[in-house]
Every structure is written in structure tokens, then in C-alpha cells.
Design a protein around this motif. Sequence first.
Motif, mmCIF file in Angstrom:
data_model
loop_
_atom_site.group_PDB
_atom_site.id
_atom_site.type_symbol
_atom_site.label_atom_id
_atom_site.label_comp_id
_atom_site.label_asym_id
_atom_site.label_seq_id
_atom_site.Cartn_x
_atom_site.Cartn_y
_atom_site.Cartn_z
ATOM 1 N N LEU A 117 23.493 -45.219 54.746
ATOM 2 C CA LEU A 117 22.173 -45.802 54.487
ATOM 3 C C LEU A 117 21.152 -45.259 55.484
ATOM 4 N N TYR A 118 21.548 -45.201 56.759
ATOM 5 C CA TYR A 118 20.652 -44.690 57.789
ATOM 6 C C TYR A 118 20.293 -43.222 57.537
ATOM 7 N N SER A 119 21.279 -42.429 57.173
ATOM 8 C CA SER A 119 21.036 -41.007 56.924
ATOM 9 C C SER A 119 20.025 -40.802 55.794
ATOM 10 N N LYS A 120 20.066 -41.698 54.820
ATOM 11 C CA LYS A 120 19.164 -41.581 53.677
ATOM 12 C C LYS A 120 17.739 -41.979 54.044
ATOM 13 N N TYR A 121 17.588 -42.962 54.958
ATOM 14 C CA TYR A 121 16.264 -43.530 55.215
ATOM 15 C C TYR A 121 15.753 -43.332 56.647
ATOM 16 N N LYS A 122 16.456 -42.565 57.467
ATOM 17 C CA LYS A 122 16.071 -42.464 58.875
ATOM 18 C C LYS A 122 14.674 -41.876 59.074
ATOM 19 N N ASP A 123 14.203 -41.069 58.122
ATOM 20 C CA ASP A 123 12.877 -40.463 58.252
ATOM 21 C C ASP A 123 11.812 -41.208 57.445
ATOM 22 N N ASN A 124 12.205 -42.354 56.883
ATOM 23 C CA ASN A 124 11.260 -43.137 56.084
ATOM 24 C C ASN A 124 10.522 -44.122 56.986
ATOM 25 N N PRO A 125 9.194 -44.030 57.080
ATOM 26 C CA PRO A 125 8.443 -44.920 57.981
ATOM 27 C C PRO A 125 8.405 -46.376 57.522
ATOM 28 N N GLY A 126 8.892 -46.631 56.317
ATOM 29 C CA GLY A 126 8.831 -47.993 55.791
ATOM 30 C C GLY A 126 10.003 -48.868 56.172
ATOM 31 N N ILE A 127 10.966 -48.324 56.917
ATOM 32 C CA ILE A 127 12.147 -49.116 57.280
ATOM 33 C C ILE A 127 12.527 -48.822 58.732
ATOM 34 N N PHE A 128 12.992 -49.855 59.424
ATOM 35 C CA PHE A 128 13.430 -49.720 60.814
ATOM 36 C C PHE A 128 14.864 -50.221 60.910
ATOM 37 N N PHE A 129 15.734 -49.399 61.468
ATOM 38 C CA PHE A 129 17.138 -49.774 61.624
ATOM 39 C C PHE A 129 17.348 -50.351 63.024
ATOM 40 N N LEU A 130 17.925 -51.555 63.053
ATOM 41 C CA LEU A 130 18.097 -52.283 64.312
ATOM 42 C C LEU A 130 19.551 -52.744 64.484
ATOM 43 N N PRO A 131 20.491 -51.790 64.658
ATOM 44 C CA PRO A 131 21.877 -52.182 64.954
ATOM 45 C C PRO A 131 21.977 -52.646 66.407
ATOM 46 N N ILE A 132 22.467 -53.855 66.615
ATOM 47 C CA ILE A 132 22.484 -54.446 67.951
ATOM 48 C C ILE A 132 23.911 -54.618 68.443
ATOM 49 N N ASN A 133 24.240 -53.919 69.508
ATOM 50 C CA ASN A 133 25.550 -54.034 70.144
ATOM 51 C C ASN A 133 25.576 -55.295 70.999
ATOM 52 N N THR A 134 26.468 -56.219 70.679
ATOM 53 C CA THR A 134 26.519 -57.492 71.400
ATOM 54 C C THR A 134 27.546 -57.499 72.527
ATOM 55 N N ASP A 135 28.272 -56.398 72.693
ATOM 56 C CA ASP A 135 29.302 -56.349 73.732
ATOM 57 C C ASP A 135 28.656 -56.317 75.115
ATOM 58 N N ALA A 136 29.280 -57.003 76.082
ATOM 59 C CA ALA A 136 28.729 -57.059 77.439
ATOM 60 C C ALA A 136 28.717 -55.694 78.108
ATOM 61 N N ASP A 137 29.725 -54.882 77.814
ATOM 62 C CA ASP A 137 29.798 -53.530 78.366
ATOM 63 C C ASP A 137 29.127 -52.576 77.380
ATOM 64 N N LEU A 138 27.877 -52.274 77.619
ATOM 65 C CA LEU A 138 27.100 -51.499 76.663
ATOM 66 C C LEU A 138 27.591 -50.067 76.530
ATOM 67 N N THR A 139 28.237 -49.549 77.567
ATOM 68 C CA THR A 139 28.703 -48.159 77.523
ATOM 69 C C THR A 139 29.805 -47.963 76.482
ATOM 70 N N LYS A 140 30.588 -49.010 76.241
ATOM 71 C CA LYS A 140 31.670 -48.888 75.264
ATOM 72 C C LYS A 140 31.117 -48.663 73.861
ATOM 73 N N GLY A 141 30.021 -49.336 73.560
ATOM 74 C CA GLY A 141 29.418 -49.171 72.246
ATOM 75 C C GLY A 141 28.906 -47.765 72.032
ATOM 76 N N GLN A 142 28.211 -47.224 73.028
ATOM 77 C CA GLN A 142 27.683 -45.872 72.916
ATOM 78 C C GLN A 142 28.819 -44.859 72.814
ATOM 79 N N ALA A 143 29.872 -45.081 73.606
ATOM 80 C CA ALA A 143 31.024 -44.171 73.578
ATOM 81 C C ALA A 143 31.681 -44.181 72.201
ATOM 82 N N TYR A 144 31.778 -45.371 71.586
ATOM 83 C CA TYR A 144 32.402 -45.461 70.265
ATOM 84 C C TYR A 144 31.566 -44.731 69.213
ATOM 85 N N LEU A 145 30.252 -44.931 69.234
ATOM 86 C CA LEU A 145 29.384 -44.260 68.262
ATOM 87 C C LEU A 145 29.473 -42.745 68.396
ATOM 88 N N GLU A 146 29.505 -42.270 69.635
ATOM 89 C CA GLU A 146 29.593 -40.829 69.857
ATOM 90 C C GLU A 146 30.945 -40.287 69.411
#
Length: 208
Positions: A117-146
Amino acid sequence: MEDNRNNPKVYNLANIVSWLKRNVVSIILLLITAILVLIPDAKTFVLQQLLKTGLFNSSIIKKDAIDLSQVNVDFDFTDNLEKVRNTSSLRGKVIFINFWAPWCPPCRAEFPSIEMLYSKYKDNPGIFFLPINTDADLTKGQAYLEKEKFSFPMFHLKGSAPAEIFSGSLPTTVVLDKKGKIRLYHTGFGNYSSDNFIRQIQELIDEI
């Protein structure tokens, strides 16, 4: 015929084989359960197969289906640079909000559909994607996405979100229309790349 009871080793082995045959189904179910509990990626795989059945497709509420105008939807969030923003600043855009954590198998299961969904609309100014990582260790979330090569952005709560938006269940997905009204509130994993959901997102973007 030789009486195996006179040979303890043979007799015990026969008992074990007999017990295994009687309980083979229970043993298999126990092994599957253990795998799903102990290996998050295995559970993620199973959930992803369930998503493909279409039973977990999400659907956006019609514009006038219910009145959600009095629901408090605004909260502060930050990006990786710790820049604080508020959802109220995004009025005029559709907001796709997803609360997740890197250790959450249902979250992982729906990530491929969110990525599509993000890949389809990432350049569309009409929508904002707000995925929020709730884990206390924020580095783990970034590492997983990468590691998984997901390109959608990652944000964090600054303070807390209103209970009407997030009550603690993971994953939770909320879609706000351009006026800040809730048009989708879904707890549990879902498929956000189905043709029907993409059509509904486009309709929200096109709403005046």
C-alpha cells in the motif's frame, strides 16, 4: 512365537511404539503449537497464509455510516530525528496509522500488505503513512524494517494516544479522513493491499 515380555528392552520399545501410535495426532499438534509459540517467524508465516484467504480483508467505513465527529483523534508523534508533530497538522490528508512492535507476529504478518500500500501511495500528497513503533527499544524496530527491506517510515508516540485511537492492542490500524474522522478502526492483523481496500483508500483521497 517368542514372548517379548521376557526381553525387557524389546518389551519397552514395543510399548513406546504403541504409545506413539495412539498419540500421534496429539504429538503433532503439540509440536506445531511449540513451534508457533517459540519461533515468531513461523507464526508470522502461518498468519500470512491466512491473510491470503481473504477472510481478514479490511473495509473502510462509509462517509455517513456513523458520526465520529466528536472522537478525539489527535496526538503527538516523533520521527527518527525526534521532531515532534501532531496529527492535527495533517488535516487535509488521509492518515493511515498502524501501531506495531517488532516482536509482534501479527504485526509482521500484515507488514507486506502495508508495504504494498505504501509503495503505491508514497508519492501521493493526499495520504500520510504513520506506522508507529510502540516498542521501548526503538532501535529494534528500525533494525527489523531494514532486515526485511520494508521502506515505509517509522514513527514513535510522544506521550500517549487517545484511547479512541489506541488502547494497547497490537496491531491496531486506524484510517482518518481529511477532516480527521475515523473511517477505519481495526485491532488484529489485516490485509491492506487488497483491490477493495486500495479502491476505498483512493475514494478517501478523492473526497472533497
